[in-house]
Design a protein around this motif. Structure first.
Motif, short mmCIF file in Angstrom:
data_model
loop_
_atom_site.label_atom_id
_atom_site.label_comp_id
_atom_site.label_asym_id
_atom_site.label_seq_id
_atom_site.Cartn_x
_atom_site.Cartn_y
_atom_site.Cartn_z
N PRO A 171 -34.71 -17.93 -7.43
CA PRO A 171 -36.15 -17.67 -7.56
C PRO A 171 -36.59 -16.67 -6.50
O PRO A 171 -36.18 -16.74 -5.36
N TRP A 215 -48.09 -24.02 -2.79
CA TRP A 215 -48.23 -24.38 -4.20
C TRP A 215 -46.86 -24.49 -4.86
O TRP A 215 -46.60 -25.45 -5.61
N ILE A 216 -45.97 -23.55 -4.58
CA ILE A 216 -44.62 -23.58 -5.15
C ILE A 216 -43.90 -24.86 -4.73
O ILE A 216 -43.25 -25.52 -5.55
N GLU A 217 -44.02 -25.22 -3.46
CA GLU A 217 -43.34 -26.42 -2.97
C GLU A 217 -43.85 -27.68 -3.67
O GLU A 217 -43.08 -28.59 -3.96
N LYS A 246 -45.12 -27.82 -6.77
CA LYS A 246 -44.89 -27.76 -8.22
C LYS A 246 -43.42 -27.69 -8.64
O LYS A 246 -43.09 -28.07 -9.74
N TYR A 247 -42.56 -27.17 -7.78
CA TYR A 247 -41.19 -26.91 -8.19
C TYR A 247 -40.19 -27.61 -7.27
O TYR A 247 -40.40 -27.70 -6.07
N ASP A 248 -39.13 -28.07 -7.86
CA ASP A 248 -38.08 -28.77 -7.13
C ASP A 248 -36.93 -27.79 -6.86
O ASP A 248 -35.89 -27.83 -7.52
N ILE A 249 -37.15 -26.90 -5.90
CA ILE A 249 -36.14 -25.89 -5.56
C ILE A 249 -35.90 -25.93 -4.05
O ILE A 249 -36.82 -26.21 -3.28
N ILE A 293 -36.50 -20.09 -1.82
CA ILE A 293 -36.92 -18.93 -2.62
C ILE A 293 -36.59 -17.70 -1.80
O ILE A 293 -36.60 -17.74 -0.56
#
Length: 90
Positions: free
Chosen positions: A4, A30-32, A34-37, A40
């Motif tokens: 990503p 926000w990314i942290e 909403k997404y399980d990654i 980035i």
């Protein structure tokens, strides 16, 4: 490897006002949520010092300098390769 990628653009009239830092920090939060990654990436041209500073301010860690061959222009593109690690994966 598909990773990503984080990126942004700022209009010239809005540069050097702190908007990139503020927007980047908020977007990473926000990314942290909403997404399980685990992380980035961010890439920045070697001569784009302001964008390098934004990534570093936000907590991106410089991994290395890379170079890609771009066949359409028959030339190389050198850039700085950064990673931002999300807290939930530390």
């Amino acid at each position: 490897m598909n990773e990503p990628k984080f990126g942004y653009g700022i209009l010239p009239c809005a540069r050097e006002k702190g908007y990139a830092k503020e927007a980047a920090k908020g977007t990473l939060e926000w990314i942290e949520e909403k997404y399980d990654i685990p992380y980035i990436i961010g890439t920045v041209a070697i001569d784009n010092i302001p964008s390098q500073k934004v990534l570093e301010y936000c907590g991106f860690q410089l991994v290395n300098e890379q170079s890609l061959l771009i066949h359409m222009i028959n030339g190389r593109h050198d850039f700085m390769y950064y990673r931002y690690y999300f807290n939930s994966f530390e």
